[in-house]
Design a protein around this motif. Structure first.
Motif, mmCIF file in Angstrom:
data_model
loop_
_atom_site.group_PDB
_atom_site.id
_atom_site.type_symbol
_atom_site.label_atom_id
_atom_site.label_comp_id
_atom_site.label_asym_id
_atom_site.label_seq_id
_atom_site.Cartn_x
_atom_site.Cartn_y
_atom_site.Cartn_z
ATOM 1 N N UNK A 140 2.187 27.164 -24.108
ATOM 2 C CA UNK A 140 1.303 27.625 -23.033
ATOM 3 C C UNK A 140 -0.164 27.537 -23.463
ATOM 4 N N UNK A 141 -0.461 27.956 -24.699
ATOM 5 C CA UNK A 141 -1.833 27.883 -25.194
ATOM 6 C C UNK A 141 -2.352 26.465 -25.310
ATOM 7 N N UNK A 142 -1.455 25.501 -25.540
ATOM 8 C CA UNK A 142 -1.866 24.104 -25.688
ATOM 9 C C UNK A 142 -2.184 23.441 -24.359
ATOM 10 N N UNK A 173 8.866 24.552 -18.358
ATOM 11 C CA UNK A 173 7.399 24.598 -18.403
ATOM 12 C C UNK A 173 6.865 23.544 -17.440
ATOM 13 N N UNK A 174 6.069 23.976 -16.464
ATOM 14 C CA UNK A 174 5.570 23.053 -15.453
ATOM 15 C C UNK A 174 4.251 23.561 -14.867
ATOM 16 N N UNK A 175 3.399 22.632 -14.456
ATOM 17 C CA UNK A 175 2.124 22.978 -13.847
ATOM 18 C C UNK A 175 2.097 22.513 -12.393
ATOM 19 N N UNK A 176 1.464 23.322 -11.545
ATOM 20 C CA UNK A 176 1.412 23.053 -10.112
ATOM 21 C C UNK A 176 -0.043 22.959 -9.665
ATOM 22 N N UNK A 177 -0.313 22.037 -8.763
ATOM 23 C CA UNK A 177 -1.668 21.894 -8.220
ATOM 24 C C UNK A 177 -1.957 23.041 -7.256
ATOM 25 N N UNK A 232 3.142 27.542 -14.883
ATOM 26 C CA UNK A 232 4.214 28.506 -14.661
ATOM 27 C C UNK A 232 5.375 28.195 -15.594
ATOM 28 N N UNK A 233 5.829 29.202 -16.305
ATOM 29 C CA UNK A 233 6.985 29.079 -17.202
ATOM 30 C C UNK A 233 8.084 29.984 -16.655
ATOM 31 N N UNK A 252 8.195 35.827 -19.094
ATOM 32 C CA UNK A 252 7.651 34.723 -18.289
ATOM 33 C C UNK A 252 7.757 35.069 -16.806
ATOM 34 N N UNK A 253 7.516 34.072 -15.934
ATOM 35 C CA UNK A 253 7.516 34.292 -14.488
ATOM 36 C C UNK A 253 8.965 34.326 -14.001
ATOM 37 N N UNK A 254 9.562 35.509 -13.993
ATOM 38 C CA UNK A 254 11.002 35.610 -13.735
ATOM 39 C C UNK A 254 11.374 36.590 -12.637
ATOM 40 N N UNK A 255 10.413 37.267 -12.020
ATOM 41 C CA UNK A 255 10.750 38.355 -11.097
ATOM 42 C C UNK A 255 11.576 37.862 -9.916
ATOM 43 N N UNK A 256 11.187 36.743 -9.309
ATOM 44 C CA UNK A 256 11.938 36.226 -8.157
ATOM 45 C C UNK A 256 13.325 35.766 -8.576
ATOM 46 N N UNK A 257 13.415 35.171 -9.748
ATOM 47 C CA UNK A 257 14.720 34.709 -10.234
ATOM 48 C C UNK A 257 15.619 35.906 -10.540
ATOM 49 N N UNK A 258 15.038 36.983 -11.082
ATOM 50 C CA UNK A 258 15.819 38.200 -11.323
ATOM 51 C C UNK A 258 16.378 38.743 -10.006
#
Length: 431
Positions: free
Chosen positions: A38-40, A212-216, A227-228, A275-281
């Protein structure tokens, strides 16, 4: 004996290991590797080489490994274990390559064998013809920082903004691995781009169970958001495991079912809680609820929904309705686990470096330090409760009772705080 040798070798190699190596090392985890990725890429989208080393533990060249160990006092023992052979179905076969199968010391030996990969990539990075926005040649340090290698055991990723550099880095790493008898696994080695639909390249990649993916987007200055999330494979595997528990426990008691489900739910949710997991939970809880509905309906096909609810979902004070419980055991939900961002370990830090305040604050324990002190350090985030300054390993510290025992204060952790000795003296003087 292998455990004793590991305890002897580990401090030396922990002082030498590269900062972006995270697998099978004390004080480091998969979450540190994900945070490093993520930092990279957080400030700039990059191409990624997602690679896996083929049969890493089975094919390490013995001579190359022993050369790296050098004239260590443990060299003779390590050599004996490497050459000891394997007995399978009463058939003995010599071991000409690889580390001891299921040996305690095998992970450490694998890390020693792969040590130097990041340094080799830095040497290559220094030769890259890379220019800044003004057309000027970038400095050696900037070139090295632009090319990242993050490794967890035999899985690693290489990140750079230029695909030509990534392809050249792949060739460099293949040559380096061949020197220790290893090679990349073709079917698990691929090149992608972190940003969605970038020049026809596959968007995002999976690593250690995460996607690991980036969105416009237009809401950020960079024009994209990183977003991870849990990977699709991890989600399917977890759901299949929950479904198997239901299928194999159709007639057990409610208590027994909860006892089997709760550890699985807690473990998976805790792993992805950084990570971004709330919706998946929430989605997993919905699927869990459907399975639960089929489980209770099958047991009582002739009973009404109201009867089933009263039997399996009795109201519990201070909690939600329609929650499977038997009065004593309550089913955990994925969404009950809070999302807390993981703080990456510092690249040059090790639990064996003597910085006990840093590690007590990070993991809540340290050899030779009282549990009471390490617990308070972690709770106070390594800061004095009186002056607010960060503790250092050389500071003199004392445990203080917030409400003095002489005035009715108890001896629990809630009534304790950690102070500098001089802060403790000042607090006592003011009282």
């Amino acid at each position: 004996m292998q455990a004793l040798v590991k305890l002897g070798m580990e401090p030396e190699w922990e002082a030498r290991f590269e900062p972006n190596s995270y697998g099978f090392r004390p004080g480091r985890s998969t979450h540190d590797a994900i945070s490093a990725i993520f930092g990279s890429i957080n400030q700039k989208p990059k191409y990624v080489l997602d690679a896996d080393i083929s049969k890493c533990f089975d094919r390490i060249n013995h001579d190359a490994l022993l050369r790296k160990i050098g004239q260590s006092p443990y060299r003779r023992l390590v050599k004996q274990w490497l050459k000891s052979g394997v007995l399978d179905n009463k058939q003995f076969s010599n071991t000409v390559e690889g580390t001891p199968q299921s040996g305690v010391i095998s992970p450490l030996l694998a890390n020693i064998a792969l040590h130097g990969m990041e340094e080799r990539l830095k040497e290559f990075a220094g030769t890259i013809d890379l220019k800044n926005t003004k057309g000027q040649q970038r400095s050696w340090q900037t070139k090295c920082q632009s090319l990242s290698l993050i490794r967890y055991a035999d899985d690693f990723v290489i990140l750079h903004e230029d695909i030509k550099v990534v392809l050249q880095a792949k060739t460099v790493i293949k040559e380096w691995l061949s020197q220790i008898g290893l090679e990349l696994k073709p079917e698990k080695t691929k090149i992608a781009h972190t940003l969605e639909e970038y020049e026809g390249n596959q968007p995002g990649f999976d690593f250690l169970g995460f996607t690991i993916r980036q969105w416009r987007v237009k809401s950020t200055k960079q024009g994209f958001k990183t977003l991870i999330k849990p990977s699709s494979k991890s989600i399917k595997t977890h759901y299949r495991k929950l479904a198997d528990i239901f299928d194999s426990n159709k007639t057990v008691s409610t208590k027994a079912l909860i006892a089997k489900l709760n550890p699985v739910i807690r473990g998976w949710a805790n792993y992805f809680s950084t990570v971004v997991s709330k919706k998946i939970f929430s989605k997993m809880d919905m699927l869990l609820w459907k399975r639960l509905g089929r489980w209770v309906s099958r047991r009582h096909p002739n009973k009404s929904a109201a009867w089933v609810k009263k039997k399996y979902f009795p109201d519990v004070k201070d909690t939600r309705n329609w929650l499977l419980n038997d009065g004593e055991y309550i089913l955990n939900l994925h969404a009950d686990v809070p999302i807390i961002r993981h703080i990456k370990v510092k690249g040059n830090k090790s639990p064996l470096d003597g910085d006990w305040t840093y590690w007590s604050n990070r993991i809540g324990k340290y050899p030779g330090v009282r549990k009471e002190v390490t617990t308070l350090l972690k709770r106070q985030k390594n800061k004095c409760a009186f002056c607010g300054l960060t503790f250092s390993p050389s500071d003199l510290m004392e445990v203080d009772h917030i409400k003095p025992r002489s005035k009715g204060g108890d001896n629990t952790y809630q009534n304790k705080q950690l102070l500098h000795r001089h802060c403790h003296d000042r607090k006592t003087a003011f009282q």
